[in-house]
Design an enzyme around this catalytic site. Sequence first.
Site, PDB file in Angstrom:
ATOM      1  N   PHE A  22       0.852  -1.149   0.269  1.00 58.44           N
ATOM      2  CA  PHE A  22      -0.103   0.205   0.184  1.00 58.44           C
ATOM      3  C   PHE A  22       0.826   1.224   0.045  1.00 58.44           C
ATOM      4  CE2 PHE A  22      -2.834  -2.891   2.078  1.00 58.44           C
ATOM      5  CZ  PHE A  22      -3.932  -2.649   1.711  1.00 58.44           C
ATOM      6  N   LYS A  40      -0.568   9.248  -2.609  1.00 56.55           N
ATOM      7  CA  LYS A  40      -1.614   8.881  -3.516  1.00 56.55           C
ATOM      8  C   LYS A  40      -2.728  10.482  -3.824  1.00 56.55           C
ATOM      9  CE  LYS A  40      -4.935   8.892   0.307  1.00 56.55           C
ATOM     10  NZ  LYS A  40      -5.799   8.730   1.299  1.00 56.55           N
ATOM     11  N   TYR A  88       0.272  10.677 -10.541  1.00 64.96           N
ATOM     12  CA  TYR A  88       0.141   9.946  -9.436  1.00 64.96           C
ATOM     13  C   TYR A  88      -0.601   8.833 -10.664  1.00 64.96           C
ATOM     14  CZ  TYR A  88      -3.333   6.631  -6.722  1.00 64.96           C
ATOM     15  OH  TYR A  88      -3.794   5.612  -6.497  1.00 64.96           O
ATOM     16  N   ASN A 106      -8.972  13.550   0.096  1.00 66.49           N
ATOM     17  CA  ASN A 106     -10.572  13.626  -0.666  1.00 66.49           C
ATOM     18  C   ASN A 106     -11.046  13.780   0.384  1.00 66.49           C
ATOM     19  OD1 ASN A 106      -7.851  10.546  -0.399  1.00 66.49           O
ATOM     20  ND2 ASN A 106      -8.692  10.922  -2.092  1.00 66.49           N
ATOM     21  N   VAL A 166     -16.788  22.818  -3.570  1.00 70.66           N
ATOM     22  CA  VAL A 166     -16.762  21.520  -4.658  1.00 70.66           C
ATOM     23  C   VAL A 166     -15.441  21.863  -5.613  1.00 70.66           C
ATOM     24  CG1 VAL A 166     -18.566  20.978  -5.518  1.00 70.66           C
ATOM     25  CG2 VAL A 166     -18.982  21.440  -3.135  1.00 70.66           C
ATOM     26  N   PHE A 167     -14.968  21.220  -6.258  1.00 72.40           N
ATOM     27  CA  PHE A 167     -13.973  21.210  -7.151  1.00 72.40           C
ATOM     28  C   PHE A 167     -14.399  21.187  -8.680  1.00 72.40           C
ATOM     29  CE2 PHE A 167     -10.451  19.656  -4.027  1.00 72.40           C
ATOM     30  CZ  PHE A 167     -10.224  20.771  -3.685  1.00 72.40           C
ATOM     31  N   ARG A 193     -10.139  20.983 -10.458  1.00 71.00           N
ATOM     32  CA  ARG A 193      -8.813  20.727  -8.736  1.00 71.00           C
ATOM     33  C   ARG A 193      -8.256  19.627 -10.610  1.00 71.00           C
ATOM     34  NH1 ARG A 193      -8.787  16.407  -4.630  1.00 71.00           N
ATOM     35  NH2 ARG A 193      -9.331  14.920  -5.686  1.00 71.00           N
TER      36      ARG A 193
HETATM   37  N1  LIG Z   1      -7.423   5.946  -1.030  1.00 69.68           N
HETATM   38  C1  LIG Z   1      -7.779   5.788  -2.457  1.00 69.68           C
HETATM   39  O1  LIG Z   1      -8.697   6.679  -2.526  1.00 69.68           O
HETATM   40  C2  LIG Z   1      -7.301   5.285  -2.679  1.00 69.68           C
HETATM   41  C3  LIG Z   1      -7.769   4.727  -3.751  1.00 69.68           C
HETATM   42  C4  LIG Z   1      -7.074   3.593  -5.229  1.00 69.68           C
HETATM   43  C5  LIG Z   1      -6.141   2.992  -4.568  1.00 69.68           C
HETATM   44  N2  LIG Z   1      -5.615   3.518  -3.663  1.00 69.68           N
HETATM   45  C6  LIG Z   1      -4.231   3.105  -3.104  1.00 69.68           C
HETATM   46  O2  LIG Z   1      -3.828   2.631  -2.110  1.00 69.68           O
HETATM   47  C7  LIG Z   1      -2.628   2.442  -1.036  1.00 69.68           C
HETATM   48  C8  LIG Z   1      -3.207   3.308   0.333  1.00 69.68           C
HETATM   49  O3  LIG Z   1      -3.525   4.278   0.137  1.00 69.68           O
HETATM   50  P1  LIG Z   1      -3.985   5.246   1.843  1.00 69.68           P
HETATM   51  O4  LIG Z   1      -5.068   5.762   1.270  1.00 69.68           O
HETATM   52  O5  LIG Z   1      -3.643   4.739   2.858  1.00 69.68           O
HETATM   53  O6  LIG Z   1      -2.783   5.661   0.798  1.00 69.68           O
HETATM   54  P2  LIG Z   1      -2.136   6.987   2.777  1.00 69.68           P
HETATM   55  O7  LIG Z   1      -1.839   7.977   2.404  1.00 69.68           O
HETATM   56  O8  LIG Z   1      -3.316   6.635   4.153  1.00 69.68           O
HETATM   57  O9  LIG Z   1      -1.729   5.683   3.188  1.00 69.68           O
HETATM   58  C9  LIG Z   1      -0.298   5.297   2.652  1.00 69.68           C
HETATM   59  C10 LIG Z   1       0.815   4.867   3.322  1.00 69.68           C
HETATM   60  O10 LIG Z   1       1.627   4.599   2.811  1.00 69.68           O
HETATM   61  C11 LIG Z   1       2.914   5.141   3.435  1.00 69.68           C
HETATM   62  N3  LIG Z   1       3.998   5.340   2.670  1.00 69.68           N
HETATM   63  C12 LIG Z   1       4.743   6.347   2.292  1.00 69.68           C
HETATM   64  N4  LIG Z   1       4.792   6.136   1.511  1.00 69.68           N
HETATM   65  C13 LIG Z   1       5.884   5.583   1.981  1.00 69.68           C
HETATM   66  C14 LIG Z   1       7.512   4.673   1.797  1.00 69.68           C
HETATM   67  N5  LIG Z   1       8.141   5.687   0.690  1.00 69.68           N
HETATM   68  N6  LIG Z   1       7.888   4.135   1.986  1.00 69.68           N
HETATM   69  C15 LIG Z   1       7.027   3.693   3.627  1.00 69.68           C
HETATM   70  N7  LIG Z   1       5.434   3.542   4.103  1.00 69.68           N
HETATM   71  C16 LIG Z   1       5.596   5.062   2.953  1.00 69.68           C
HETATM   72  C17 LIG Z   1       1.798   6.732   4.137  1.00 69.68           C
HETATM   73  O11 LIG Z   1       2.745   6.528   5.087  1.00 69.68           O
HETATM   74  C18 LIG Z   1       1.360   5.884   4.920  1.00 69.68           C
HETATM   75  O12 LIG Z   1       0.845   4.873   6.248  1.00 69.68           O
HETATM   76  C19 LIG Z   1      -2.006   3.332  -1.639  1.00 69.68           C
HETATM   77  O13 LIG Z   1      -0.768   2.795  -2.617  1.00 69.68           O
HETATM   78  C20 LIG Z   1      -2.876   3.988  -3.127  1.00 69.68           C
HETATM   79  O14 LIG Z   1      -2.107   4.891  -4.216  1.00 69.68           O
HETATM   80  C21 LIG Z   1      -5.652   4.879  -2.403  1.00 69.68           C
HETATM   81  O1  LIG Z   2     -12.559  18.945  -1.069  1.00 67.48           O
HETATM   82  C1  LIG Z   2     -12.711  17.964  -1.884  1.00 67.48           C
HETATM   83  C2  LIG Z   2     -11.698  16.511  -2.388  1.00 67.48           C
HETATM   84  C3  LIG Z   2     -12.999  16.372  -3.665  1.00 67.48           C
HETATM   85  N1  LIG Z   2     -13.773  16.844  -4.202  1.00 67.48           N
HETATM   86  C4  LIG Z   2     -14.152  15.586  -5.517  1.00 67.48           C
HETATM   87  O2  LIG Z   2     -14.329  14.480  -4.612  1.00 67.48           O
HETATM   88  C5  LIG Z   2     -14.552  13.838  -5.815  1.00 67.48           C
HETATM   89  C6  LIG Z   2     -13.265  12.593  -5.184  1.00 67.48           C
HETATM   90  O3  LIG Z   2     -12.126  13.226  -4.716  1.00 67.48           O
HETATM   91  P1  LIG Z   2     -11.077  12.648  -4.067  1.00 67.48           P
HETATM   92  O4  LIG Z   2     -10.106  13.172  -4.442  1.00 67.48           O
HETATM   93  O5  LIG Z   2     -11.951  11.926  -2.769  1.00 67.48           O
HETATM   94  O6  LIG Z   2     -10.492  11.098  -5.383  1.00 67.48           O
HETATM   95  P2  LIG Z   2     -10.001  10.996  -5.719  1.00 67.48           P
HETATM   96  O7  LIG Z   2     -11.046   9.677  -7.260  1.00 67.48           O
HETATM   97  O8  LIG Z   2      -9.709  11.852  -6.833  1.00 67.48           O
HETATM   98  O9  LIG Z   2      -8.717   9.835  -6.280  1.00 67.48           O
HETATM   99  C7  LIG Z   2      -8.833   9.478  -4.660  1.00 67.48           C
HETATM  100  O10 LIG Z   2      -9.462   7.910  -5.361  1.00 67.48           O
HETATM  101  C8  LIG Z   2      -8.469   7.566  -6.812  1.00 67.48           C
HETATM  102  C9  LIG Z   2      -9.530   6.155  -7.924  1.00 67.48           C
HETATM  103  O11 LIG Z   2     -10.667   6.925  -8.360  1.00 67.48           O
HETATM  104  C10 LIG Z   2      -6.874   7.213  -6.396  1.00 67.48           C
HETATM  105  O12 LIG Z   2      -6.324   6.244  -6.484  1.00 67.48           O
HETATM  106  C11 LIG Z   2      -6.685   8.194  -5.370  1.00 67.48           C
HETATM  107  O13 LIG Z   2      -5.140   8.379  -5.235  1.00 67.48           O
HETATM  108  C12 LIG Z   2      -7.267   8.047  -4.161  1.00 67.48           C
HETATM  109  O14 LIG Z   2      -7.023   9.554  -3.778  1.00 67.48           O
HETATM  110  C13 LIG Z   2     -13.892  14.321  -7.294  1.00 67.48           C
HETATM  111  O15 LIG Z   2     -14.824  14.494  -7.649  1.00 67.48           O
HETATM  112  C14 LIG Z   2     -13.161  15.497  -6.534  1.00 67.48           C
HETATM  113  O16 LIG Z   2     -12.777  16.713  -7.182  1.00 67.48           O
HETATM  114  C15 LIG Z   2     -14.317  17.441  -4.035  1.00 67.48           C
HETATM  115  O17 LIG Z   2     -15.379  18.616  -4.431  1.00 67.48           O
HETATM  116  N2  LIG Z   2     -13.633  18.623  -2.701  1.00 67.48           N
END
Ligand SMILES: NC(=O)c1ccc[n+]([C@@H]2O[C@H](COP(=O)([O-])OP(=O)(O)OC[C@H]3O[C@@H](n4cnc5c(N)ncnc54)[C@H](O)[C@@H]3O)[C@@H](O)[C@H]2O)c1
Ligand SMILES: O=c1ccn([C@@H]2O[C@H](COP(=O)(O)OP(=O)(O)O[C@H]3O[C@H](CO)[C@H](O)[C@H](O)[C@H]3O)[C@@H](O)[C@H]2O)c(=O)[nH]1
Length: 351
Positions: free
Chosen positions: A85, A89, A153, A203, A221-222, A296
């Site tokens: 993970f 992100k 990303y 997020n 709201v972006f 955004r």
């Molecule tokens: N949250 C989402 O919307 C979403 C959607 C799709 C995919 N993902 C993927 O899921 C994974 C986890 O996402 P999340 O939402 O838990 O994010 P998060 O930022 O909460 O967790 C990521 C973790 O990785 C750690 N980290 C970052 N770089 C590191 C490094 N070089 N070495 C060791 N640790 C490191 C951070 O400290 C954090 O604890 C990511 O790979 C992200 O791309 C997330």
């Molecule tokens: O303050 C905010 C934050 C987000 N948004 C909107 O809400 C939606 C969702 O945005 P998020 O930032 O929550 O999610 P993203 O889809 O941009 O990205 C997330 O989901 C992706 C997969 O769809 C990726 O993996 C990424 O790591 C994770 O951050 C988008 O339309 C964004 O423009 C707002 O309007 N205001």
Amino acid sequence: MSPPSTILVTGGAGFIGSHACVELLDHGYELIVVDDYSSSTPQAFARVERIAGRFAGAVYELDVRDRPALSAVFDRHPVDAVLHFAAYKAAGPSTRRPVEYYDTNVGGTTALLRTMHEHGVHQLVFSSTAALYGDAGHGPLDEATPARPVNPYAASKWICEHILADVCRRCPEYTVLCLRCFNPAGAHPSGLLGEDPRGTPGNLLPYVAQVAVGRRERLPVFGADYPTRDGTGIRDYLHIMDTVEAHRIALDHLADEPGLHVYNLGAGRGSSVLDVVAAFSAACGRPVPYEVVPRRPGDVPELVADASAVARAWGWRPTRDLTDICRDAWHFQRLNPHGYTDSARRPNTKR
Ligand SMILES: NC(=O)c1ccc[n+]([C@@H]2O[C@H](COP(=O)([O-])OP(=O)(O)OC[C@H]3O[C@@H](n4cnc5c(N)ncnc54)[C@H](O)[C@@H]3O)[C@@H](O)[C@H]2O)c1
Ligand SMILES: O=c1ccn([C@@H]2O[C@H](COP(=O)(O)OP(=O)(O)O[C@H]3O[C@H](CO)[C@H](O)[C@H](O)[C@H]3O)[C@@H](O)[C@H]2O)c(=O)[nH]1
């Protein structure tokens, strides 16, 4: 081959990683966790242990790109498989800091792969993203949809998938599952564990939750001029407990699916930003204030999963919806208005 039982979780203090730790501990796995806390805090592990009722396992503070440090962890522990993970992100910031994103996400993955190989570990579940589909248009996207990443990303994850596909083609000992997560959101139903980003939430759900609890005035709201039904961005929100259940089930299938396999993880339902605002307002019992601001950079109008492949392959489907996501996210935020670090000390003065 028997299913793996000792799992190395990278990024285990993060949002998905910490919930995955709970899910795996609940199902009897032994864990080794690494995280550099660049976007999280070690406090998450105390919560993980409280929920699971047992020691979370060995936890190491390290950057996955630090191969000697990572190698020492593999030397010390017999690892069967890895859940990867650790990554940055956020789509928006990645457009301003592309090198950092490529270095962490691609460099972190290759460092991990090399270290795994040196220690004879070849089973990996890779956390990929729906973002790599880019601006693919309306409607559910299946795994055959061509990748068209529109920000660094998403591109970094697409490059990782390429690398993993090539490695699996050339080296038959590897089994890799790439899970293209759509938008994980919500919290553990206990209210102990949730999404606790450092600084301003990138997020949507944690931002909305912080507005609802009075930490922030209103949600930006972006963009409300997207070609969507209400003009705001549409995403496929998947409850975090469904997300980590799918990751746990993926481990069972590492044993019987050699090579590379790619699956979407989503609910198959699109919700706009305004849908989320409405659902969260219902969950917390008052309107969540918002204002429309410019789009955004790096965002796309719509991303919704066709998640039928994973259902066919594993018989797995999510069981929770946006109402559950908002209820659990609000429960966590209400009990922890300032997150893990100082929820007990700081009163919620704005509400
Ligand atoms: N949250 C989402 O919307 C979403 C959607 C799709 C995919 N993902 C993927 O899921 C994974 C986890 O996402 P999340 O939402 O838990 O994010 P998060 O930022 O909460 O967790 C990521 C973790 O990785 C750690 N980290 C970052 N770089 C590191 C490094 N070089 N070495 C060791 N640790 C490191 C951070 O400290 C954090 O604890 C990511 O790979 C992200 O791309 C997330
Ligand atoms: O303050 C905010 C934050 C987000 N948004 C909107 O809400 C939606 C969702 O945005 P998020 O930032 O929550 O999610 P993203 O889809 O941009 O990205 C997330 O989901 C992706 C997969 O769809 C990726 O993996 C990424 O790591 C994770 O951050 C988008 O339309 C964004 O423009 C707002 O309007 N205001």
